[in-house]
Design a protein around this motif. Structure first.
Motif, PDB file in Angstrom:
ATOM      1  N   LEU A 145       0.854  -1.179   0.000  1.00  0.00           N
ATOM      2  CA  LEU A 145       0.000   0.000   0.000  1.00  0.00           C
ATOM      3  C   LEU A 145       0.892   1.232   0.000  1.00  0.00           C
ATOM      4  CD1 LEU A 145      -2.654  -1.036   2.678  1.00  0.00           C
ATOM      5  CD2 LEU A 145      -2.729  -1.382   0.208  1.00  0.00           C
ATOM      6  N   ALA A 146       0.628   2.151  -0.905  1.00  0.00           N
ATOM      7  CA  ALA A 146       1.449   3.358  -1.013  1.00  0.00           C
ATOM      8  C   ALA A 146       0.572   4.583  -0.820  1.00  0.00           C
ATOM      9  CB  ALA A 146       2.135   3.401  -2.368  1.00  0.00           C
ATOM     10  N   GLU A 147       0.887   5.364   0.229  1.00  0.00           N
ATOM     11  CA  GLU A 147       0.142   6.589   0.499  1.00  0.00           C
ATOM     12  C   GLU A 147       0.872   7.792  -0.081  1.00  0.00           C
ATOM     13  OE1 GLU A 147      -0.137   4.371   4.639  1.00  0.00           O
ATOM     14  OE2 GLU A 147       1.479   4.888   3.263  1.00  0.00           O
ATOM     15  N   SER A 148       0.106   8.821  -0.367  1.00  0.00           N
ATOM     16  CA  SER A 148       0.679  10.091  -0.800  1.00  0.00           C
ATOM     17  C   SER A 148      -0.296  11.204  -0.455  1.00  0.00           C
ATOM     18  CB  SER A 148       0.965  10.077  -2.311  1.00  0.00           C
ATOM     19  OG  SER A 148      -0.231   9.900  -3.036  1.00  0.00           O
ATOM     20  N   GLY A 149       0.205  12.435  -0.476  1.00  0.00           N
ATOM     21  CA  GLY A 149      -0.674  13.580  -0.291  1.00  0.00           C
ATOM     22  C   GLY A 149      -0.560  14.291   1.037  1.00  0.00           C
ATOM     23  N   GLY A 150       0.252  13.783   1.956  1.00  0.00           N
ATOM     24  CA  GLY A 150       0.403  14.467   3.233  1.00  0.00           C
ATOM     25  C   GLY A 150       1.187  15.759   3.072  1.00  0.00           C
ATOM     26  N   GLY A 151       1.269  16.529   4.161  1.00  0.00           N
ATOM     27  CA  GLY A 151       2.024  17.768   4.108  1.00  0.00           C
ATOM     28  C   GLY A 151       1.664  18.693   5.244  1.00  0.00           C
ATOM     29  N   LEU A 152       2.095  19.929   5.116  1.00  0.00           N
ATOM     30  CA  LEU A 152       1.853  20.968   6.119  1.00  0.00           C
ATOM     31  C   LEU A 152       0.786  21.920   5.590  1.00  0.00           C
ATOM     32  CD1 LEU A 152       2.620  22.559   8.703  1.00  0.00           C
ATOM     33  CD2 LEU A 152       4.389  23.682   7.323  1.00  0.00           C
ATOM     34  N   VAL A 153      -0.197  22.195   6.432  1.00  0.00           N
ATOM     35  CA  VAL A 153      -1.285  23.081   6.029  1.00  0.00           C
ATOM     36  C   VAL A 153      -1.710  23.910   7.224  1.00  0.00           C
ATOM     37  CG1 VAL A 153      -3.087  21.379   6.514  1.00  0.00           C
ATOM     38  CG2 VAL A 153      -3.492  23.151   4.791  1.00  0.00           C
ATOM     39  N   GLU A 154      -2.229  25.091   6.986  1.00  0.00           N
ATOM     40  CA  GLU A 154      -2.737  25.925   8.066  1.00  0.00           C
ATOM     41  C   GLU A 154      -4.130  25.464   8.479  1.00  0.00           C
ATOM     42  OE1 GLU A 154      -0.449  30.133   7.039  1.00  0.00           O
ATOM     43  OE2 GLU A 154      -2.625  29.961   6.829  1.00  0.00           O
TER      44      GLU A 154
END
Length: 120
Positions: free
Chosen positions: A4-13
């Motif tokens: 399983l490969a996740e993507s799309g995370g990050g830093l957001v306000e």
């Protein structure tokens, strides 16, 4: 071997949005359900949302109801998590998981996780 490969995370306000994606790759794999879990620092892993591939149905934990939407690809074993109005308490590592047919709903396959950080 199911991966399983996740993507799309990050830093957001706070108040912002992110969309997580998870795709399963395997030779032979039939999924009963797939889900998103999250684990914040110092806390236990919790189920955020799930979606069935056998039949229909979705589940959301109370904390994200109305803000997060789980969806699936029409033909492939891929799921998405649209996260709106993110709050600092949503900060966690988000994991994709799959429950194969015949496993009594147990999530046996897990991704590596993707970090979501929400700043206040």
């Amino acid at each position: 071997q199911v991966r399983l490969a996740e993507s799309g995370g990050g830093l957001v306000e706070a108040g912002g949005s992110l969309r997580l994606s998870c795709e399963a790759s395997a030779g032979t794999f039939s999924s009963y359900a797939m889900a998103w879990f999250r684990q914040a620092r110092g806390k236990e892993r919790e189920l955020v949302a799930s979606i069935r591939f056998v039949g229909k149905g979705t589940y959301y934990t109370d904390a994200v109801t109305g803000r997060f939407t789980i969806s699936r690809h029409r033909t492939n074993y891929a799921i998405y998590l649209q996260m709106n109005n993110l709050q600092p308490e949503d900060t966690a590592v988000y994991y994709c998981a799959a429950a194969p047919v015949g496993a009594d709903g147990r999530y046996l396959y897990w991704g590596q996780g993707t970090q979501v950080t929400v700043s206040s």
